[in-house]
Design an enzyme around this catalytic site. Structure first.
Site, PDB file in Angstrom:
ATOM      1  N   ASP A 102     -27.431 -56.817  16.692  1.00 19.56           N
ATOM      2  CA  ASP A 102     -27.636 -56.087  17.925  1.00 19.56           C
ATOM      3  C   ASP A 102     -26.267 -55.631  18.419  1.00 19.56           C
ATOM      4  O   ASP A 102     -25.237 -56.184  18.034  1.00 19.56           O
ATOM      5  CB  ASP A 102     -28.331 -56.963  18.967  1.00 19.56           C
ATOM      6  N   ASP A 276     -38.328 -58.634  16.178  1.00 16.81           N
ATOM      7  CA  ASP A 276     -37.473 -59.821  16.242  1.00 16.81           C
ATOM      8  C   ASP A 276     -37.858 -60.585  17.497  1.00 16.81           C
ATOM      9  O   ASP A 276     -38.208 -59.955  18.512  1.00 16.81           O
ATOM     10  CB  ASP A 276     -35.986 -59.420  16.337  1.00 16.81           C
ATOM     11  N   CYS A 314     -50.944 -75.172   5.093  1.00 14.78           N
ATOM     12  CA  CYS A 314     -49.610 -74.573   5.212  1.00 14.78           C
ATOM     13  C   CYS A 314     -48.684 -75.227   4.186  1.00 14.78           C
ATOM     14  O   CYS A 314     -48.728 -76.438   3.974  1.00 14.78           O
ATOM     15  CB  CYS A 314     -49.056 -74.792   6.619  1.00 14.78           C
ATOM     16  N   CYS A 316     -45.364 -75.289   4.254  1.00 12.26           N
ATOM     17  CA  CYS A 316     -44.016 -75.636   4.754  1.00 12.26           C
ATOM     18  C   CYS A 316     -43.823 -77.143   4.663  1.00 12.26           C
ATOM     19  O   CYS A 316     -44.809 -77.910   4.611  1.00 12.26           O
ATOM     20  CB  CYS A 316     -43.862 -75.142   6.194  1.00 12.26           C
ATOM     21  N   CYS A 319     -45.783 -79.446   7.099  1.00 10.81           N
ATOM     22  CA  CYS A 319     -47.223 -79.637   6.861  1.00 10.81           C
ATOM     23  C   CYS A 319     -47.497 -80.350   5.548  1.00 10.81           C
ATOM     24  O   CYS A 319     -48.463 -81.113   5.443  1.00 10.81           O
ATOM     25  CB  CYS A 319     -47.927 -78.290   6.867  1.00 10.81           C
ATOM     26  N   HIS A 345     -41.796 -74.655  10.274  1.00 10.23           N
ATOM     27  CA  HIS A 345     -43.230 -74.322  10.291  1.00 10.23           C
ATOM     28  C   HIS A 345     -43.474 -72.992  11.024  1.00 10.23           C
ATOM     29  O   HIS A 345     -44.199 -72.117  10.541  1.00 10.23           O
ATOM     30  CB  HIS A 345     -44.041 -75.432  10.964  1.00 10.23           C
TER      31      HIS A 345
HETATM   32  C1  LIG Z   1     -30.701 -60.621  18.742  1.00 11.92           C
HETATM   33  C2  LIG Z   1     -31.541 -59.935  19.775  1.00 11.92           C
HETATM   34  C3  LIG Z   1     -32.005 -58.596  19.338  1.00 11.92           C
HETATM   35  S1  LIG Z   1     -33.110 -57.803  20.351  1.00 11.92           S
HETATM   36  C4  LIG Z   1     -32.347 -57.833  21.954  1.00 11.92           C
HETATM   37  C5  LIG Z   1     -33.090 -56.875  22.863  1.00 11.92           C
HETATM   38  C6  LIG Z   1     -34.299 -57.260  23.390  1.00 11.92           C
HETATM   39  C7  LIG Z   1     -35.013 -56.393  24.224  1.00 11.92           C
HETATM   40  N1  LIG Z   1     -36.212 -56.801  24.748  1.00 11.92           N
HETATM   41  C8  LIG Z   1     -34.532 -55.105  24.533  1.00 11.92           C
HETATM   42  C9  LIG Z   1     -33.296 -54.695  23.991  1.00 11.92           C
HETATM   43  C10 LIG Z   1     -32.733 -53.395  24.269  1.00 11.92           C
HETATM   44  O1  LIG Z   1     -33.298 -52.564  25.006  1.00 11.92           O
HETATM   45  N2  LIG Z   1     -31.545 -53.085  23.697  1.00 11.92           N
HETATM   46  C11 LIG Z   1     -30.888 -53.959  22.892  1.00 11.92           C
HETATM   47  N3  LIG Z   1     -29.703 -53.584  22.349  1.00 11.92           N
HETATM   48  N4  LIG Z   1     -31.366 -55.193  22.598  1.00 11.92           N
HETATM   49  C12 LIG Z   1     -32.563 -55.576  23.138  1.00 11.92           C
HETATM   50 ZN   LIG Z   2     -46.470 -75.638   8.235  1.00 11.59          ZN
END
Ligand SMILES: CCCSCc1cc(N)cc2c(=O)[nH]c(N)nc12
Ligand SMILES: [Zn+2]
Length: 371
Positions: A102, A276, A314, A316, A319, A345
Protein backbone atom coordinates in the site's frame (compact mmCIF):
# COMPACT_ATOMS: atom_id res chain seq x y z
CA UNK A 1 -25.33 -26.41 19.37
CA UNK A 2 -24.72 -24.92 15.91
CA UNK A 3 -26.71 -26.79 13.27
CA UNK A 4 -24.75 -27.93 10.20
CA UNK A 5 -27.18 -26.34 7.77
CA UNK A 6 -26.85 -22.94 9.42
CA UNK A 7 -25.20 -20.49 7.06
CA UNK A 8 -24.35 -16.98 8.22
CA UNK A 9 -27.58 -15.12 7.45
CA UNK A 10 -25.89 -12.19 5.74
CA UNK A 11 -24.16 -14.52 3.26
CA UNK A 12 -27.48 -16.26 2.50
CA UNK A 13 -29.16 -12.94 1.68
CA UNK A 14 -26.34 -11.90 -0.66
CA UNK A 15 -26.24 -15.26 -2.45
CA UNK A 16 -30.01 -15.33 -2.93
CA UNK A 17 -29.73 -12.06 -4.79
CA UNK A 18 -26.86 -13.43 -6.89
CA UNK A 19 -29.27 -15.45 -9.02
CA UNK A 20 -30.81 -12.45 -10.67
CA UNK A 21 -28.87 -9.21 -10.80
CA UNK A 22 -25.19 -9.96 -10.57
CA UNK A 23 -23.59 -11.55 -13.60
CA UNK A 24 -20.41 -9.47 -13.43
CA UNK A 25 -18.30 -12.03 -11.59
CA UNK A 26 -15.12 -12.99 -13.41
CA UNK A 27 -12.24 -15.39 -12.77
CA UNK A 28 -8.78 -14.91 -14.23
CA UNK A 29 -5.00 -14.98 -13.80
CA UNK A 30 -2.66 -12.02 -13.29
CA UNK A 31 0.84 -12.84 -14.55
CA UNK A 32 3.66 -11.11 -12.70
CA UNK A 33 7.45 -11.24 -12.37
CA UNK A 34 6.98 -13.21 -9.15
CA UNK A 35 4.35 -15.66 -10.33
CA UNK A 36 0.66 -15.89 -11.10
CA UNK A 37 -2.27 -14.55 -9.09
CA UNK A 38 -5.50 -16.50 -9.50
CA UNK A 39 -8.50 -14.19 -9.21
CA UNK A 40 -10.77 -13.59 -7.44
CA UNK A 41 -7.90 -13.47 -4.94
CA UNK A 42 -7.66 -12.86 -1.21
CA UNK A 43 -4.38 -11.22 -0.12
CA UNK A 44 -3.31 -11.82 3.50
CA UNK A 45 -1.95 -8.67 5.15
CA UNK A 46 1.72 -8.76 6.13
CA UNK A 47 2.03 -5.15 7.34
CA UNK A 48 5.55 -5.23 8.83
CA UNK A 49 7.06 -7.77 6.46
CA UNK A 50 5.38 -10.71 8.12
CA UNK A 51 1.89 -12.19 8.14
CA UNK A 52 1.55 -12.14 11.92
CA UNK A 53 1.98 -15.56 13.63
CA UNK A 54 2.67 -17.28 10.30
CA UNK A 55 5.82 -18.53 8.56
CA UNK A 56 5.82 -17.53 4.88
CA UNK A 57 5.91 -21.21 3.91
CA UNK A 58 2.79 -21.74 6.05
CA UNK A 59 1.05 -18.86 4.27
CA UNK A 60 1.97 -20.58 1.02
CA UNK A 61 0.31 -23.85 2.13
CA UNK A 62 -3.00 -22.00 2.59
CA UNK A 63 -3.00 -21.26 -1.15
CA UNK A 64 -2.27 -17.53 -1.03
CA UNK A 65 -0.64 -16.30 -4.28
CA UNK A 66 0.16 -12.80 -3.01
CA UNK A 67 0.53 -10.96 0.30
CA UNK A 68 0.50 -7.30 1.29
CA UNK A 69 3.21 -5.14 2.78
CA UNK A 70 3.05 -1.59 4.05
CA UNK A 71 5.09 1.38 2.93
CA UNK A 72 4.30 3.39 6.07
CA UNK A 73 5.51 0.80 8.58
CA UNK A 74 8.53 -0.38 6.59
CA UNK A 75 9.80 3.14 5.85
CA UNK A 76 9.84 3.83 9.61
CA UNK A 77 11.43 0.48 10.51
CA UNK A 78 13.75 -0.98 9.23
CA UNK A 79 13.76 1.72 6.50
CA UNK A 80 13.31 1.24 2.75
CA UNK A 81 16.97 1.88 1.90
CA UNK A 82 18.07 -0.77 4.40
CA UNK A 83 15.61 -3.33 2.96
CA UNK A 84 16.90 -2.46 -0.51
CA UNK A 85 20.53 -2.92 0.61
CA UNK A 86 19.56 -6.30 2.11
CA UNK A 87 18.15 -7.49 -1.20
CA UNK A 88 14.58 -6.25 -1.10
CA UNK A 89 11.46 -7.29 0.82
CA UNK A 90 11.05 -10.65 -0.97
CA UNK A 91 14.48 -11.78 0.22
CA UNK A 92 14.22 -10.06 3.59
CA UNK A 93 11.00 -11.91 4.51
CA UNK A 94 11.63 -15.05 2.45
CA UNK A 95 8.50 -14.66 0.31
CA UNK A 96 9.23 -15.29 -3.40
CA UNK A 97 5.67 -14.82 -4.74
CA UNK A 98 3.97 -11.52 -5.60
CA UNK A 99 3.95 -8.69 -3.06
CA UNK A 100 1.59 -5.71 -3.13
CA UNK A 101 2.45 -2.69 -1.00
CA UNK A 102 0.00 0.00 0.00
CA UNK A 103 1.22 3.56 -0.67
CA UNK A 104 1.18 4.69 2.95
CA UNK A 105 -1.27 7.60 3.01
CA UNK A 106 -4.05 5.53 4.49
CA UNK A 107 -1.81 4.30 7.32
CA UNK A 108 -0.52 7.82 8.06
CA UNK A 109 -4.09 9.00 8.57
CA UNK A 110 -4.97 6.05 10.78
CA UNK A 111 -1.76 5.74 12.79
CA UNK A 112 0.25 8.91 13.15
CA UNK A 113 -1.01 11.50 15.65
CA UNK A 114 0.41 14.65 14.13
CA UNK A 115 0.11 15.01 10.37
CA UNK A 116 -0.42 17.77 7.82
CA UNK A 117 -1.79 17.27 4.33
CA UNK A 118 -0.31 19.65 1.72
CA UNK A 119 -0.35 19.65 -2.08
CA UNK A 120 3.18 18.25 -1.93
CA UNK A 121 2.25 15.27 0.25
CA UNK A 122 1.67 14.34 3.90
CA UNK A 123 4.00 15.53 6.65
CA UNK A 124 3.71 13.39 9.78
CA UNK A 125 5.39 12.36 13.00
CA UNK A 126 6.29 8.71 13.36
CA UNK A 127 3.92 6.94 15.78
CA UNK A 128 7.02 5.10 17.03
CA UNK A 129 9.38 7.88 18.12
CA UNK A 130 7.70 11.10 16.96
CA UNK A 131 10.37 11.87 14.33
CA UNK A 132 9.19 13.90 11.32
CA UNK A 133 8.61 12.36 7.89
CA UNK A 134 7.07 13.35 4.58
CA UNK A 135 5.27 10.95 2.25
CA UNK A 136 4.56 12.19 -1.27
CA UNK A 137 3.60 10.52 -4.54
CA UNK A 138 7.29 10.54 -5.48
CA UNK A 139 8.69 9.28 -2.15
CA UNK A 140 5.96 6.63 -1.74
CA UNK A 141 6.62 5.31 -5.25
CA UNK A 142 10.39 5.29 -4.65
CA UNK A 143 9.99 3.47 -1.31
CA UNK A 144 7.86 0.79 -2.97
CA UNK A 145 10.54 0.44 -5.66
CA UNK A 146 13.23 0.03 -2.98
CA UNK A 147 11.10 -2.63 -1.28
CA UNK A 148 10.82 -4.43 -4.63
CA UNK A 149 7.01 -4.52 -4.70
CA UNK A 150 5.45 -6.53 -7.49
CA UNK A 151 2.38 -4.27 -7.40
CA UNK A 152 2.90 -0.65 -6.35
CA UNK A 153 -0.08 1.43 -5.21
CA UNK A 154 -0.44 5.07 -6.28
CA UNK A 155 -0.29 7.60 -3.44
CA UNK A 156 -3.85 8.59 -2.66
CA UNK A 157 -5.93 10.28 0.01
CA UNK A 158 -8.53 7.92 1.43
CA UNK A 159 -11.60 10.15 1.71
CA UNK A 160 -13.09 9.67 5.18
CA UNK A 161 -16.71 8.54 5.62
CA UNK A 162 -18.97 10.43 5.99
CA UNK A 163 -17.82 13.33 3.80
CA UNK A 164 -19.86 16.11 2.22
CA UNK A 165 -19.94 16.28 -1.56
CA UNK A 166 -17.52 19.25 -1.51
CA UNK A 167 -15.10 17.46 0.84
CA UNK A 168 -15.21 14.31 -1.29
CA UNK A 169 -14.74 16.36 -4.48
CA UNK A 170 -11.62 18.18 -3.32
CA UNK A 171 -10.20 14.99 -1.81
CA UNK A 172 -10.78 13.06 -5.04
CA UNK A 173 -9.20 15.87 -7.08
CA UNK A 174 -6.11 15.77 -4.84
CA UNK A 175 -5.92 12.00 -5.34
CA UNK A 176 -6.09 12.55 -9.12
CA UNK A 177 -3.21 15.05 -9.03
CA UNK A 178 -1.21 12.70 -6.79
CA UNK A 179 -1.99 9.75 -9.11
CA UNK A 180 -0.46 11.65 -12.03
CA UNK A 181 2.72 12.30 -10.02
CA UNK A 182 2.79 8.69 -8.80
CA UNK A 183 2.50 7.42 -12.37
CA UNK A 184 5.33 9.73 -13.51
CA UNK A 185 7.55 8.51 -10.65
CA UNK A 186 6.90 4.82 -11.38
CA UNK A 187 9.83 2.90 -12.89
CA UNK A 188 7.97 0.57 -15.24
CA UNK A 189 9.45 -2.90 -15.74
CA UNK A 190 8.08 -6.11 -17.24
CA UNK A 191 6.21 -8.18 -14.69
CA UNK A 192 5.77 -5.29 -12.24
CA UNK A 193 2.74 -3.03 -12.11
CA UNK A 194 1.27 0.05 -10.53
CA UNK A 195 -2.41 0.36 -9.56
CA UNK A 196 -4.32 3.63 -9.42
CA UNK A 197 -6.80 4.07 -6.58
CA UNK A 198 -10.13 5.75 -7.33
CA UNK A 199 -11.88 7.81 -4.68
CA UNK A 200 -15.11 9.84 -4.70
CA UNK A 201 -16.79 8.44 -1.58
CA UNK A 202 -20.48 7.60 -2.19
CA UNK A 203 -21.01 10.15 -4.98
CA UNK A 204 -21.32 8.49 -8.40
CA UNK A 205 -20.31 11.51 -10.44
CA UNK A 206 -17.13 11.87 -8.37
CA UNK A 207 -16.38 8.16 -8.74
CA UNK A 208 -16.79 8.56 -12.52
CA UNK A 209 -14.47 11.61 -12.66
CA UNK A 210 -11.89 9.77 -10.53
CA UNK A 211 -12.02 6.76 -12.85
CA UNK A 212 -11.69 8.91 -15.98
CA UNK A 213 -8.70 10.79 -14.51
CA UNK A 214 -6.93 7.53 -13.63
CA UNK A 215 -7.77 5.64 -16.83
CA UNK A 216 -5.92 8.40 -18.69
CA UNK A 217 -2.77 7.33 -16.78
CA UNK A 218 -3.07 3.77 -18.07
CA UNK A 219 -2.29 1.92 -14.81
CA UNK A 220 -1.76 -1.85 -14.90
CA UNK A 221 -4.71 -2.23 -12.51
CA UNK A 222 -7.18 -0.18 -10.50
CA UNK A 223 -8.24 -0.18 -6.85
CA UNK A 224 -11.47 1.14 -5.40
CA UNK A 225 -10.46 3.11 -2.32
CA UNK A 226 -12.52 5.02 0.19
CA UNK A 227 -14.70 2.02 1.05
CA UNK A 228 -14.63 -0.24 4.12
CA UNK A 229 -14.18 2.98 6.09
CA UNK A 230 -17.34 2.70 8.21
CA UNK A 231 -20.00 3.18 5.55
CA UNK A 232 -21.47 -0.29 6.14
CA UNK A 233 -22.14 -3.14 3.72
CA UNK A 234 -25.33 -1.72 2.19
CA UNK A 235 -23.75 1.60 1.17
CA UNK A 236 -20.58 -0.19 0.05
CA UNK A 237 -22.60 -2.45 -2.26
CA UNK A 238 -24.51 0.59 -3.52
CA UNK A 239 -21.22 2.09 -4.72
CA UNK A 240 -20.09 -1.30 -6.03
CA UNK A 241 -23.28 -1.61 -8.07
CA UNK A 242 -21.70 0.84 -10.54
CA UNK A 243 -18.07 1.71 -9.65
CA UNK A 244 -16.33 -1.45 -10.98
CA UNK A 245 -18.04 -0.90 -14.36
CA UNK A 246 -16.29 2.49 -14.66
CA UNK A 247 -12.93 0.69 -14.76
CA UNK A 248 -11.29 -1.07 -17.74
CA UNK A 249 -12.82 -4.55 -18.05
CA UNK A 250 -9.47 -6.10 -19.01
CA UNK A 251 -7.54 -4.92 -15.96
CA UNK A 252 -7.57 -6.18 -12.35
CA UNK A 253 -9.93 -4.48 -9.90
CA UNK A 254 -8.88 -4.42 -6.23
CA UNK A 255 -11.32 -3.51 -3.44
CA UNK A 256 -9.10 -2.24 -0.60
CA UNK A 257 -9.67 -3.39 2.96
CA UNK A 258 -12.47 -5.86 2.26
CA UNK A 259 -13.59 -7.98 4.00
CA UNK A 260 -15.79 -10.57 5.66
CA UNK A 261 -16.81 -13.57 3.51
CA UNK A 262 -20.24 -12.08 2.76
CA UNK A 263 -18.61 -8.78 1.67
CA UNK A 264 -16.23 -10.67 -0.61
CA UNK A 265 -19.01 -12.76 -2.21
CA UNK A 266 -21.12 -9.65 -2.84
CA UNK A 267 -18.16 -7.70 -4.25
CA UNK A 268 -17.10 -10.55 -6.57
CA UNK A 269 -20.64 -10.60 -7.91
CA UNK A 270 -20.22 -6.90 -8.71
CA UNK A 271 -16.98 -7.42 -10.66
CA UNK A 272 -14.16 -7.19 -8.08
CA UNK A 273 -11.05 -9.39 -8.51
CA UNK A 274 -8.76 -8.74 -5.50
CA UNK A 275 -9.27 -8.33 -1.78
CA UNK A 276 -7.24 -7.70 1.35
CA UNK A 277 -8.37 -7.63 4.95
CA UNK A 278 -6.86 -8.04 8.42
CA UNK A 279 -9.98 -9.92 9.60
CA UNK A 280 -8.72 -13.52 9.23
CA UNK A 281 -5.38 -12.77 10.90
CA UNK A 282 -6.48 -10.22 13.52
CA UNK A 283 -9.66 -12.10 14.54
CA UNK A 284 -7.71 -15.37 14.57
CA UNK A 285 -5.34 -13.90 17.16
CA UNK A 286 -8.39 -12.73 19.10
CA UNK A 287 -9.84 -16.24 19.23
CA UNK A 288 -12.40 -16.05 16.41
CA UNK A 289 -12.41 -18.90 13.88
CA UNK A 290 -14.30 -18.69 10.59
CA UNK A 291 -16.06 -21.98 9.84
CA UNK A 292 -18.78 -23.19 7.49
CA UNK A 293 -21.03 -23.23 10.55
CA UNK A 294 -20.41 -19.55 11.25
CA UNK A 295 -17.83 -17.77 13.41
CA UNK A 296 -16.67 -19.79 16.42
CA UNK A 297 -15.51 -17.75 19.43
CA UNK A 298 -13.13 -20.34 20.78
CA UNK A 299 -12.80 -18.58 24.15
CA UNK A 300 -16.42 -19.54 24.89
CA UNK A 301 -16.46 -21.97 27.84
CA UNK A 302 -18.69 -24.37 25.89
CA UNK A 303 -15.55 -25.46 24.02
CA UNK A 304 -13.42 -26.24 27.05
CA UNK A 305 -14.09 -29.99 26.74
CA UNK A 306 -15.04 -30.12 23.07
CA UNK A 307 -12.84 -32.86 21.65
CA UNK A 308 -13.80 -32.18 18.02
CA UNK A 309 -11.90 -30.08 15.42
CA UNK A 310 -13.02 -26.61 14.30
CA UNK A 311 -13.99 -28.17 10.96
CA UNK A 312 -13.86 -31.95 10.45
CA UNK A 313 -12.90 -31.67 6.76
CA UNK A 314 -10.41 -28.79 7.00
CA UNK A 315 -6.82 -29.71 6.11
CA UNK A 316 -5.12 -27.03 8.20
CA UNK A 317 -2.90 -28.14 11.14
CA UNK A 318 -5.38 -26.74 13.69
CA UNK A 319 -8.18 -28.99 12.39
CA UNK A 320 -6.06 -32.01 11.45
CA UNK A 321 -4.13 -32.33 14.71
CA UNK A 322 -5.99 -30.48 17.45
CA UNK A 323 -9.38 -30.07 19.12
CA UNK A 324 -11.48 -27.03 19.98
CA UNK A 325 -10.70 -27.81 23.65
CA UNK A 326 -6.97 -27.43 23.03
CA UNK A 327 -7.44 -24.24 20.97
CA UNK A 328 -9.76 -22.91 23.69
CA UNK A 329 -7.06 -23.57 26.29
CA UNK A 330 -4.20 -22.08 24.22
CA UNK A 331 -6.12 -18.88 23.51
CA UNK A 332 -7.29 -18.56 27.13
CA UNK A 333 -3.73 -18.82 28.47
CA UNK A 334 -2.46 -16.60 25.61
CA UNK A 335 -0.03 -19.21 24.31
CA UNK A 336 1.62 -18.16 21.01
CA UNK A 337 0.65 -21.48 19.43
CA UNK A 338 -3.00 -20.47 19.86
CA UNK A 339 -2.51 -17.39 17.68
CA UNK A 340 -0.59 -19.47 15.13
CA UNK A 341 -3.18 -22.23 14.77
CA UNK A 342 -6.21 -19.90 14.71
CA UNK A 343 -4.55 -17.66 12.13
CA UNK A 344 -3.56 -20.63 9.99
CA UNK A 345 -7.13 -21.97 10.03
CA UNK A 346 -8.68 -18.60 9.13
CA UNK A 347 -6.28 -17.99 6.25
CA UNK A 348 -7.04 -21.50 4.97
CA UNK A 349 -10.78 -20.77 5.29
CA UNK A 350 -10.50 -17.54 3.28
CA UNK A 351 -8.40 -19.21 0.58
CA UNK A 352 -10.86 -22.10 0.34
CA UNK A 353 -13.67 -19.56 -0.06
CA UNK A 354 -11.78 -17.90 -2.95
CA UNK A 355 -11.02 -21.28 -4.53
CA UNK A 356 -14.69 -22.25 -4.43
CA UNK A 357 -15.70 -18.86 -5.88
CA UNK A 358 -13.18 -19.27 -8.73
CA UNK A 359 -14.47 -22.79 -9.43
CA UNK A 360 -18.12 -21.70 -9.44
CA UNK A 361 -17.37 -18.84 -11.82
CA UNK A 362 -15.30 -21.10 -14.10
CA UNK A 363 -18.24 -23.52 -14.24
CA UNK A 364 -20.59 -20.64 -15.00
CA UNK A 365 -22.48 -21.36 -11.79
CA UNK A 366 -23.93 -18.82 -9.41
CA UNK A 367 -22.28 -19.23 -6.07
CA UNK A 368 -25.07 -20.46 -3.90
CA UNK A 369 -22.82 -21.57 -1.08
CA UNK A 370 -25.62 -22.99 0.98
CA UNK A 371 -24.13 -26.44 1.13
C1 LIG B 1 -2.27 -3.10 3.98
C2 LIG B 1 -3.59 -2.40 3.85
C3 LIG B 1 -4.03 -2.27 2.44
S1 LIG B 1 -5.59 -1.65 2.19
C4 LIG B 1 -5.63 -0.14 3.12
C5 LIG B 1 -6.86 0.65 2.70
C6 LIG B 1 -8.09 0.27 3.19
C7 LIG B 1 -9.24 0.98 2.81
N1 LIG B 1 -10.45 0.60 3.32
C8 LIG B 1 -9.17 2.07 1.93
C9 LIG B 1 -7.92 2.46 1.42
C10 LIG B 1 -7.77 3.58 0.51
O1 LIG B 1 -8.74 4.26 0.13
N2 LIG B 1 -6.53 3.87 0.06
C11 LIG B 1 -5.44 3.16 0.45
N3 LIG B 1 -4.22 3.50 -0.03
N4 LIG B 1 -5.52 2.10 1.30
C12 LIG B 1 -6.74 1.74 1.79
ZN1 LIG C 1 -8.82 -25.64 9.77
Amino acid sequence: EVSITKFPADERKIIAKAHDKYKKARAGIINTRHGQIHTPAFMPVGTKGTVKAMLPESVQTTGADIILGNTYHLMLQPGAKRVFKLGGLHKFMNWSKPLLTDSGGFQVMSLSKLRKITEEGVIFNSHIDGSKFMLSPESSTEIQYLLGSTITMAFDECTPYPSTYEQAKSSMELTSRWAKRSRKAFYSRDGYGQFGIIQGSIYNDLRLKSALDLIELDFEGYAIGGLAVGEGQELMFKVLDYAPDLLPINKPRYLMGVGKPADIIGAVQRGIDMFDCVIPTRSGRNGQAFTKYGVVNIRNSKYKEDNTPLEEDCLCPACKNYTKAYLHYLVKVKEILGAMLMTWHNLMYFQKLMLRIREYIAQGKDFDFIS
